[in-house]
Design an enzyme around this catalytic site. Structure first.
Site, PDB file in Angstrom:
ATOM      1  CB  VAL A  17      -0.962   0.015   1.209  1.00 40.51           C
ATOM      2  CG1 VAL A  17      -1.830   1.266   1.187  1.00 40.51           C
ATOM      3  CG2 VAL A  17      -1.834  -1.241   1.226  1.00 40.51           C
ATOM      4  CE  LYS A 206     -10.329  -5.772   6.914  1.00 47.28           C
ATOM      5  NZ  LYS A 206     -10.214  -6.760   5.814  1.00 47.28           N
TER       6      LYS A 206
END
Lengths: 442, 442
Positions: A17, A206
């Protein structure tokens, strides 16, 4: 181009990323400056090893091993190292030096979110984390801002691409778990050690983040009930399909309104979902978050849940937001956790279930099973009995054929269900409890 | 409850959305205050007629006909009157008196957006409009913030519930346009005068708003190419199905990168879309926005596109955002329009097409048609020829059977295609151009 104010951006981490973030920041710098109202100057990239091989052709002089020095004086710090330490220390240093923080670190936020958000509140900084849940899918701002005037009833999310890839291939190709996992590892969809994905740890982090936002409540990671998909086999997938369901690893965040005191449940487990449900058509490594809100009704957010460049999109969106905030002035807007709802254990949740049993194929067995369920406050919605060809039990002199019983229940309390299944297993007539799966999405 | 700072909220309009906003603000006031960090006091509701019947039981003393007086001293003004005037005057008054504005008024923003945003910029106020496009679906913040670090290639939106309801029923039930429209009017899905919906005006306003955000460019409403669905008949729906497509009224906002100077196209028309595309499964009056971004990949946002309470959710989310901004301090963040890309006419767009012709069923006709297409730079991908039973042309002495020719093209420029279709119509062999439809979603 307009002559914009300069903001100094520090990047921590240059993995899949991070390297994309750096590349895009440099490639689209002028465009982003116009949008942000400030030019975004990438002042350095902190890495552990200067000599590690990197995919992108970023100038060598940007790299440093001195993260602390880099953080000092930065206006925006992007943390993409992952893991708890030293990420946590650096994030707190960044906040305390007055910088806004952009992070994709779900483990860090799910574990130390309150401490980090408090620190930001103290100094008026803001922490952005669109990339920490469901990758490139914009879900944080919708929950945090767009739905801030509504009451969310339930979120059901497919938030882990690896497990969705595995379950989808098991469903569409009739493949075995082990086989598909090996494939997924070969293709880079699964790590060499797949535990975080297949045991639901990643999805649980999450879920904690999404539930905290949705219910304006701090949800500690250890309050999230978590089960993985390693027990899911071909027979369960087939049986699910036969009944009109597909098995998905779901992160369920639910407001419970049965009790006088409102509470929430946050859980991750493989569950059956109707093939008609929008989540059933989420294939491959994609993610989707289905939100049921009191006023807005049903919403779904769909897209790529992972990937370097996809996640970089979410990170850069946050960087532009942070820059706009710097230009606009004012303090950061903290997290809203004043609702402070209790998170109840999974035993208090009610869902429907599909129970698959192997029983003796004898008169009266169904009556016995039905009696045990009824005594346990579990009400039967559907029953399907099939004799298993060739299977038998009992002694050699008197063999008893074995039948498979698939029972669909009405909504039952998990605690009741689980005690009832124990009693079924201990009863003389049940040879084996093949599976017990929740049915979600009513 | 914490003792919050008080913010005065004025509501203009008490129709389907306004009355829900007022009711929810009062019902969930304490909860919203905790989330916003400020208590939201509804100080009044401006209406045209105090005695008009209202669905909700709001206290009579909240209502006033003096909008200007109400606006003075309000911190947040919610404009839900609709239409251009007096909404525009009131919105500008609100901004100039220092209030933030929340509006769902797509006509106003699509027509006078730049003037309103400029006025807000001048005084550091902010205009929020999540409810102005795709109703309850959070799409404004994702485009404005989450994707601000990305480059959007294309948006395809089903942004008008009425037309989707009509086309969906025509597709699933084989019903006629007029029949379904009458039903939709009876059920309240369509207005007595359905022009704004079925002629694509509503969708065009939303397209202008979405394109402005997505491409950081002011898109004037008259730059949006617009066609409605009144010409769509059963035969077209059937023919689409036969070829694996469904017809949807799409708002397409596209970045064109073929020319040296980057440009955009914004258009609303009924188009064919593959039944495999996620937008094909958007049924009934639902809306969905499909976004293709360079880094994030494909995203989809799905939910209710209209409805009083659903839209009220989006409005209240904006009210909470406005309140948080007041608490945080700093000036409003204006719209980003510096990219300023030219909006090209539809003639310069390239898409695929499905052309349906009735031709003389004679040798050499296909060669003639193919020749005309080729001369017009339109390349054929598929052809299907079927004789129409019983149909014939020519004089009584020598009748010629009529065949139907369905031609799927490769991508062609709209200008070329349209000139080519004119030449086909004028050629001796084509009896009738039955339909020309774009194919979107490659």
């Amino acid at each position: 181009m307009i002559d914009h104010r300069r903001l100094r951006v520090a990047l921590l981490g240059a993995g899949a990323v991070g390297s994309q973030v750096a590349a895009l920041l440099r490639k689209h710098g002028d465009e982003l400056a116009d949008r942000a109202g400030a030019s975004l100057e990438l002042v350095g990239i902190a890495v552990r090893d200067l000599d590690a091989p990197r995919e992108t052709d970023l100038p060598k002089e940007l790299f440093t091993t001195d993260a602390e020095q880099l953080i000092l004086g930065a206006d925006i710090v992007i943390e993409l190292m992952g893991g708890i330490e030293p990420a946590k220390t650096y994030v707190l240093q960044a906040i305390n030096s007055g910088a806004d923080v952009v992070t994709a670190n779900k483990a860090l936020l799910a574990t130390h979110g309150p401490e980090i958000f408090d620190a930001a509140d103290q100094v008026g900084a803001q922490v952005y984390y669109e990339a920490a849940a469901a990758g490139a899918i914009p879900i944080i701002r919708p929950l945090r801002d767009s739905l801030a005037g509504d009451r969310i009833r339930r979120i059901m999310g497919i938030v882990n691409g690896t497990t969705n890839y595995i379950l989808d291939r098991m469903d569409t190709e009739g493949a075995d778990f082990g086989e598909v996992l090996a494939d997924a590892q070969r293709l880079g969809y699964a790590e060499a050690d797949p535990t975080a994905d297949v045991e639901g740890y990643d999805a649980a982090q999450k879920a904690a983040i999404l539930a905290s936002l949705a219910f304006h409540t701090t949800v500690p990671l250890d309050a999230v009930h978590r089960e993985g998909i390693t027990a899911i086999d071909k027979a369960m997938i087939d049986s699910a399909r036969h009944a009109g369901y597909v098995i998905k690893l779901l992160a369920v965040c639910e407001r419970l309104t049965d009790d006088p005191q409102e509470s929430i449940s946050v859980r991750v487990y493989p569950a059956l979902i109707s093939r008609e449900h929008p989540l059933a058509s989420v294939h491959g490594a994609n993610n989707a978050v289905f939100v049921e809100a009191e006023a807005a009704g049903n919403l779904m957010f769909y897209g790529a849940g992972a990937g370097g460049v996809q996640t970089a999109s979410a990170v850069l969106g946050d960087v532009v937001s942070a820059a706009r905030r710097h230009v606009a002035g004012g303090v950061g807007v903290g997290e809203s956790t004043l609702a402070n709802l209790p998170v109840v254990p999974v035993g208090r949740v009610t869902t429907r279930y599909q129970i698959t049993l192997e029983v003796d194929d004898q008169p009266g067995v169904l009556a016995t099973v039905a009696g045990i369920l009824s005594d346990g406050r579990v009400s039967i919605a559907t029953v399907e009995q099939t004799v298993i060809p060739g299977a038998s039990t009992g002694s050699e002199s008197e063999t008893i054929a074995v039948a498979r019983l698939v029972i669909g229940t009405h909504r039952a309390r998990e605690q009741d269900l689980s005690e009832t299944v124990d009693r079924l297993a201990a009863s003389g007539v049940v040879e084996r409890v093949v599976s017990v799966l929740r049915v979600e999405g009513d």
